[in-house]
Design a protein around this motif. Structure first.
Motif, PDB file in Angstrom:
ATOM      1  N   SER A 170      -0.077  24.398 -13.592  1.00  0.00           N
ATOM      2  CA  SER A 170      -1.369  24.996 -13.913  1.00  0.00           C
ATOM      3  C   SER A 170      -2.534  24.227 -13.306  1.00  0.00           C
ATOM      4  CB  SER A 170      -1.535  25.092 -15.435  1.00  0.00           C
ATOM      5  OG  SER A 170      -0.584  26.007 -15.951  1.00  0.00           O
ATOM      6  N   PHE A 171      -2.389  22.925 -13.124  1.00  0.00           N
ATOM      7  CA  PHE A 171      -3.453  22.133 -12.511  1.00  0.00           C
ATOM      8  C   PHE A 171      -3.735  22.619 -11.089  1.00  0.00           C
ATOM      9  CE2 PHE A 171      -5.157  18.510 -10.186  1.00  0.00           C
ATOM     10  CZ  PHE A 171      -6.207  18.131 -11.019  1.00  0.00           C
ATOM     11  N   GLU A 172      -2.710  23.061 -10.388  1.00  0.00           N
ATOM     12  CA  GLU A 172      -2.846  23.497  -8.997  1.00  0.00           C
ATOM     13  C   GLU A 172      -3.401  24.911  -8.847  1.00  0.00           C
ATOM     14  OE1 GLU A 172      -0.394  20.067  -9.359  1.00  0.00           O
ATOM     15  OE2 GLU A 172       0.030  22.038 -10.214  1.00  0.00           O
ATOM     16  N   LEU A 173      -3.571  25.633  -9.936  1.00  0.00           N
ATOM     17  CA  LEU A 173      -4.128  26.982  -9.858  1.00  0.00           C
ATOM     18  C   LEU A 173      -5.512  26.989  -9.205  1.00  0.00           C
ATOM     19  CD1 LEU A 173      -3.156  28.390 -13.385  1.00  0.00           C
ATOM     20  CD2 LEU A 173      -2.164  29.054 -11.171  1.00  0.00           C
ATOM     21  N   GLY A 174      -6.323  26.003  -9.541  1.00  0.00           N
ATOM     22  CA  GLY A 174      -7.695  25.962  -9.042  1.00  0.00           C
ATOM     23  C   GLY A 174      -7.786  25.909  -7.531  1.00  0.00           C
ATOM     24  N   VAL A 175      -7.073  24.990  -6.921  1.00  0.00           N
ATOM     25  CA  VAL A 175      -7.177  24.849  -5.467  1.00  0.00           C
ATOM     26  C   VAL A 175      -6.627  26.083  -4.760  1.00  0.00           C
ATOM     27  CG1 VAL A 175      -4.991  23.599  -5.111  1.00  0.00           C
ATOM     28  CG2 VAL A 175      -6.895  23.288  -3.509  1.00  0.00           C
ATOM     29  N   ALA A 176      -5.554  26.636  -5.259  1.00  0.00           N
ATOM     30  CA  ALA A 176      -4.981  27.829  -4.627  1.00  0.00           C
ATOM     31  C   ALA A 176      -5.919  29.026  -4.778  1.00  0.00           C
ATOM     32  CB  ALA A 176      -3.606  28.134  -5.209  1.00  0.00           C
ATOM     33  N   CYS A 177      -6.459  29.222  -5.955  1.00  0.00           N
ATOM     34  CA  CYS A 177      -7.386  30.342  -6.164  1.00  0.00           C
ATOM     35  C   CYS A 177      -8.653  30.169  -5.329  1.00  0.00           C
ATOM     36  CB  CYS A 177      -7.730  30.479  -7.645  1.00  0.00           C
ATOM     37  SG  CYS A 177      -6.368  31.085  -8.663  1.00  0.00           S
ATOM     38  N   ALA A 178      -9.155  28.947  -5.227  1.00  0.00           N
ATOM     39  CA  ALA A 178     -10.352  28.698  -4.427  1.00  0.00           C
ATOM     40  C   ALA A 178     -10.113  29.040  -2.964  1.00  0.00           C
ATOM     41  CB  ALA A 178     -10.785  27.239  -4.563  1.00  0.00           C
ATOM     42  N   ARG A 179      -8.942  28.708  -2.475  1.00  0.00           N
ATOM     43  CA  ARG A 179      -8.641  28.953  -1.066  1.00  0.00           C
ATOM     44  C   ARG A 179      -8.556  30.437  -0.751  1.00  0.00           C
ATOM     45  NH1 ARG A 179      -6.025  25.687   2.820  1.00  0.00           N
ATOM     46  NH2 ARG A 179      -7.077  24.014   1.689  1.00  0.00           N
ATOM     47  N   VAL A 180      -7.969  31.236  -1.657  1.00  0.00           N
ATOM     48  CA  VAL A 180      -7.738  32.654  -1.348  1.00  0.00           C
ATOM     49  C   VAL A 180      -8.825  33.593  -1.850  1.00  0.00           C
ATOM     50  CG1 VAL A 180      -5.240  32.299  -1.243  1.00  0.00           C
ATOM     51  CG2 VAL A 180      -6.277  33.128  -3.373  1.00  0.00           C
ATOM     52  N   ALA A 181      -9.648  33.161  -2.790  1.00  0.00           N
ATOM     53  CA  ALA A 181     -10.636  34.055  -3.406  1.00  0.00           C
ATOM     54  C   ALA A 181     -11.516  34.800  -2.403  1.00  0.00           C
ATOM     55  CB  ALA A 181     -11.494  33.300  -4.417  1.00  0.00           C
ATOM     56  N   PRO A 182     -12.010  34.154  -1.350  1.00  0.00           N
ATOM     57  CA  PRO A 182     -12.887  34.896  -0.436  1.00  0.00           C
ATOM     58  C   PRO A 182     -12.209  36.062   0.293  1.00  0.00           C
ATOM     59  CG  PRO A 182     -13.202  32.537  -0.170  1.00  0.00           C
ATOM     60  CD  PRO A 182     -11.983  32.728  -1.036  1.00  0.00           C
ATOM     61  N   ALA A 183     -10.900  36.064   0.378  1.00  0.00           N
ATOM     62  CA  ALA A 183     -10.187  37.106   1.122  1.00  0.00           C
ATOM     63  C   ALA A 183      -9.702  38.261   0.259  1.00  0.00           C
ATOM     64  CB  ALA A 183      -8.990  36.478   1.846  1.00  0.00           C
ATOM     65  N   TYR A 184      -9.961  38.214  -1.049  1.00  0.00           N
ATOM     66  CA  TYR A 184      -9.455  39.240  -1.960  1.00  0.00           C
ATOM     67  C   TYR A 184     -10.584  39.789  -2.820  1.00  0.00           C
ATOM     68  CZ  TYR A 184      -4.813  37.914  -0.552  1.00  0.00           C
ATOM     69  OH  TYR A 184      -3.688  37.691   0.204  1.00  0.00           O
ATOM     70  N   ASP A 185     -10.361  40.985  -3.355  1.00  0.00           N
ATOM     71  CA  ASP A 185     -11.319  41.574  -4.291  1.00  0.00           C
ATOM     72  C   ASP A 185     -11.208  40.933  -5.665  1.00  0.00           C
ATOM     73  OD1 ASP A 185     -12.354  43.629  -2.494  1.00  0.00           O
ATOM     74  OD2 ASP A 185     -10.369  44.539  -2.679  1.00  0.00           O
TER      75      ASP A 185
END
Length: 167
Positions: free
Chosen positions: A59-74
């Motif tokens: 769960s700690f790694e959720l942040g970095v992964a979500c930050a990386r992909v957020a700009p490319a998704y709705d």
């Protein structure tokens, strides 16, 4: 969105691109959360080719992964579970993950479905995981909330372009 008073959201979002980012710890709970997310996406008519699933260690790694992909998704859906133990580790991970996910949503303008279970016991997690016999389906709820937010922003005149950038 838990228990009494939660909204009965029904969304139709066939043209929404979604990244589902899921932790790997607690395999049975995570299978339930992912199953709920997949059901919500299907219920909303989201095309399978518009969904990307990404697995991270915890769960700690959720942040970095979500930050990386957020700009490319709705929308991004974050799924994980942290179960309290005998050390302060629970508090640190829950706080860090929550702060990261809310910060990503605000900074990027991408709705983030918050499917992070923070439970005292494994039984509580199982009861919220959307498994047969579970009282709640937090994977479904988090996904539906993210999709509903995308649609609400579009309706308010704040859509995202096909490239993931704001129009």
């Amino acid at each position: 969105m838990s228990g009494a008073g939660s909204p009965a959201l029904q969304v139709h979002a066939p043209d929404v691109r979604v990244a589902v980012v899921a932790a790997s710890w607690h395999e049975v709970v995570m299978a339930g959360l992912l199953g709920g997310a997949r059901r919500a996406l299907a219920d909303a008519g989201v095309r399978p080719e518009s969904v990307t699933e990404i697995r991270v260690p915890g769960s700690f790694e959720l942040g970095v992964a979500c930050a990386r992909v957020a700009p490319a998704y709705d929308a991004v859906v974050a799924l994980g579970v942290v179960i309290r133990g005998g050390t302060p580790h629970f508090d640190y991970v829950c706080s860090a993950a929550t702060d990261a996910l809310s910060g990503i949503a605000v900074a990027t303008g991408t709705p983030v479905g918050f499917g992070l279970l923070t439970c005292d016991t494994e039984e509580q997690a199982l009861d919220r995981a959307g498994l047969p016999g579970s009282a709640e389906d937090k994977g479904h709820e988090a996904t539906t909330a993210a999709l509903a937010t995308v649609l609400a922003l579009r309706e308010a005149g704040h859509p995202r372009g096909a490239s993931g950038t704001r129009d």
